[in-house]
Scaffold this motif. Sequence first.
Motif, mmCIF file in Angstrom:
data_model
loop_
_atom_site.group_PDB
_atom_site.id
_atom_site.type_symbol
_atom_site.label_atom_id
_atom_site.label_comp_id
_atom_site.label_asym_id
_atom_site.label_seq_id
_atom_site.Cartn_x
_atom_site.Cartn_y
_atom_site.Cartn_z
ATOM 1 N N TYR A 109 68.409 26.524 8.642
ATOM 2 C CA TYR A 109 69.676 27.183 8.988
ATOM 3 C C TYR A 109 69.529 28.705 9.048
ATOM 4 N N MET A 110 68.698 29.274 8.182
ATOM 5 C CA MET A 110 68.453 30.715 8.263
ATOM 6 C C MET A 110 67.694 31.060 9.543
ATOM 7 N N ALA A 111 66.754 30.188 9.937
ATOM 8 C CA ALA A 111 66.007 30.411 11.174
ATOM 9 C C ALA A 111 66.943 30.360 12.381
ATOM 10 N N HIS A 112 67.930 29.476 12.329
ATOM 11 C CA HIS A 112 68.921 29.389 13.411
ATOM 12 C C HIS A 112 69.776 30.658 13.444
ATOM 13 N N LEU A 113 70.150 31.130 12.241
ATOM 14 C CA LEU A 113 71.052 32.277 12.151
ATOM 15 C C LEU A 113 70.358 33.588 12.508
ATOM 16 N N PHE A 114 69.137 33.803 11.994
ATOM 17 C CA PHE A 114 68.477 35.103 12.141
ATOM 18 C C PHE A 114 67.432 35.143 13.253
ATOM 19 N N LEU A 115 66.875 33.978 13.608
ATOM 20 C CA LEU A 115 65.810 33.957 14.606
ATOM 21 C C LEU A 115 66.217 33.278 15.906
ATOM 22 N N GLY A 116 67.372 32.638 15.893
ATOM 23 C CA GLY A 116 67.819 31.942 17.091
ATOM 24 C C GLY A 116 67.105 30.628 17.336
ATOM 25 N N GLU A 117 66.429 30.071 16.304
ATOM 26 C CA GLU A 117 65.766 28.778 16.459
ATOM 27 C C GLU A 117 66.823 27.681 16.567
ATOM 28 N N SER A 118 66.577 26.731 17.454
ATOM 29 C CA SER A 118 67.560 25.677 17.701
ATOM 30 C C SER A 118 67.574 24.650 16.574
ATOM 31 N N ILE A 119 68.726 24.026 16.389
ATOM 32 C CA ILE A 119 68.856 22.900 15.456
ATOM 33 C C ILE A 119 69.209 21.673 16.291
ATOM 34 N N THR A 120 68.289 20.735 16.370
ATOM 35 C CA THR A 120 68.495 19.543 17.189
ATOM 36 C C THR A 120 68.621 18.304 16.314
ATOM 37 N N ALA A 121 69.114 17.232 16.913
ATOM 38 C CA ALA A 121 69.249 15.964 16.192
ATOM 39 C C ALA A 121 67.888 15.451 15.727
ATOM 40 N N LEU A 122 66.859 15.638 16.565
ATOM 41 C CA LEU A 122 65.517 15.184 16.208
ATOM 42 C C LEU A 122 64.983 15.974 15.009
ATOM 43 N N GLN A 123 65.277 17.257 14.989
ATOM 44 C CA GLN A 123 64.844 18.089 13.872
ATOM 45 C C GLN A 123 65.549 17.682 12.583
ATOM 46 N N ILE A 124 66.842 17.395 12.682
ATOM 47 C CA ILE A 124 67.600 16.966 11.505
ATOM 48 C C ILE A 124 67.076 15.628 10.990
ATOM 49 N N ALA A 125 66.786 14.717 11.918
ATOM 50 C CA ALA A 125 66.262 13.406 11.526
ATOM 51 C C ALA A 125 64.900 13.546 10.850
ATOM 52 N N GLY A 126 64.030 14.356 11.447
ATOM 53 C CA GLY A 126 62.707 14.571 10.867
ATOM 54 C C GLY A 126 62.785 15.226 9.503
ATOM 55 N N SER A 127 63.651 16.218 9.374
ATOM 56 C CA SER A 127 63.827 16.895 8.089
ATOM 57 C C SER A 127 64.344 15.925 7.034
ATOM 58 N N GLY A 128 65.255 15.064 7.446
ATOM 59 C CA GLY A 128 65.798 14.066 6.525
ATOM 60 C C GLY A 128 64.721 13.126 6.001
ATOM 61 N N LEU A 129 63.825 12.696 6.881
ATOM 62 C CA LEU A 129 62.739 11.803 6.457
ATOM 63 C C LEU A 129 61.799 12.507 5.472
ATOM 64 N N VAL A 130 61.489 13.771 5.754
ATOM 65 C CA VAL A 130 60.624 14.529 4.846
ATOM 66 C C VAL A 130 61.274 14.662 3.473
ATOM 67 N N LEU A 131 62.561 15.016 3.454
ATOM 68 C CA LEU A 131 63.269 15.188 2.187
ATOM 69 C C LEU A 131 63.337 13.882 1.397
ATOM 70 N N ILE A 132 63.638 12.785 2.093
ATOM 71 C CA ILE A 132 63.711 11.484 1.417
ATOM 72 C C ILE A 132 62.356 11.118 0.823
ATOM 73 N N GLY A 133 61.293 11.304 1.608
ATOM 74 C CA GLY A 133 59.957 10.970 1.137
ATOM 75 C C GLY A 133 59.538 11.785 -0.071
ATOM 76 N N VAL A 134 59.717 13.110 0.019
ATOM 77 C CA VAL A 134 59.282 13.983 -1.080
ATOM 78 C C VAL A 134 60.133 13.766 -2.319
ATOM 79 N N LEU A 135 61.446 13.586 -2.153
ATOM 80 C CA LEU A 135 62.315 13.342 -3.298
ATOM 81 C C LEU A 135 61.963 12.004 -3.975
ATOM 82 N N SER A 136 61.598 11.012 -3.189
ATOM 83 C CA SER A 136 61.197 9.722 -3.763
ATOM 84 C C SER A 136 59.950 9.883 -4.621
ATOM 85 N N ILE A 137 59.003 10.694 -4.151
ATOM 86 C CA ILE A 137 57.786 10.948 -4.926
ATOM 87 C C ILE A 137 58.112 11.736 -6.178
#
Length: 304
Positions: A273-301
């Motif tokens: 979200y900071m990258a979107h706000l300050f750098l203009g990087e896009s936030i897409t559905a695919l990025q949100i889905a991928g981020s969600g999988l990473v968070l779920i995996g790491v939190l499970s570990i």
Amino acid sequence: MDTAISHPLSKNQVTLVGFTFALLAAIGFSAKAIFVKLAYVYPVDAVTLLALRMAFSAPVFLGLALWFGLNKMSPRLTRNDWFAVVGLGLLGYYLSSLLDFLGLQYISAGLERLILFLYPTIVIILSALYFSHKIDKKTIIAILLSYAGIALVFLQNITLTQTGIVLGSLLVFASTISYAIYLIGAGQSIARIGGMRFMAYAMSVASIATLIQFAAIHPLSKLQLPLQVYELGMAMAVFSTILPAFFLAASIRKMGSGRTSMIGSIGPVTTIYMAHLFLGESITALQIAGSGLVLIGVLSISRH
């Protein structure tokens, strides 16, 4: 005259204070990639930028290291302790940071933070390889989820025709491996020396190594940079190095490393979200889905 009566903090208050410190640490560490990407708008390379970060933060860590050294209550370091401090400082703070800064020349801040966030999975894998620790099915599934999430974000960046994404991702992944090895090796030393003391010594070692590298390969004319680069270097040192380190230590003291690390999982989200706000990087559905999988995996570990 009124007498002030101090009351000990309740358990809930202690948890709230610890949560606040952990949140501030996560946001501060996450902002590092934003500062780096903003600095790369100007004519500065990774070695010079890292040298600025370390130069601005070194006085604090060197001062802290000196204070610990003069404190008679601190346990005396053995030769093996010093070997560990120097070796792990070079590996975990110098090499890891250098590879990360190099990688950020090619990939987005959001992808960089997600790759760095994989370090718990690498710790598990390396521990299994070198210490014969068994990995159960749940952990394997969590690891696969994490890397599937990275693959989604990686593929999305390729579709955006981002140049150098493979090289940048490999550099940041190498940084993550370096940091994971540091974590595995630092456990016993931190238990003996103390977390804050070890960090002060290791960061001092890394700062000295970074400045030596800059002096060895760059002329002083390389420091003739726009004022904005110095401002970003100072901001990186204060808000993404010094303060987060103290916030993290304070949070661990208040509520333990387990809860602190769980709250730290907000890091990749805040970076996106900071990258979107300050750098203009896009936030897409695919990025949100991928981020969600990473968070779920790491939190499970982390919970395992």
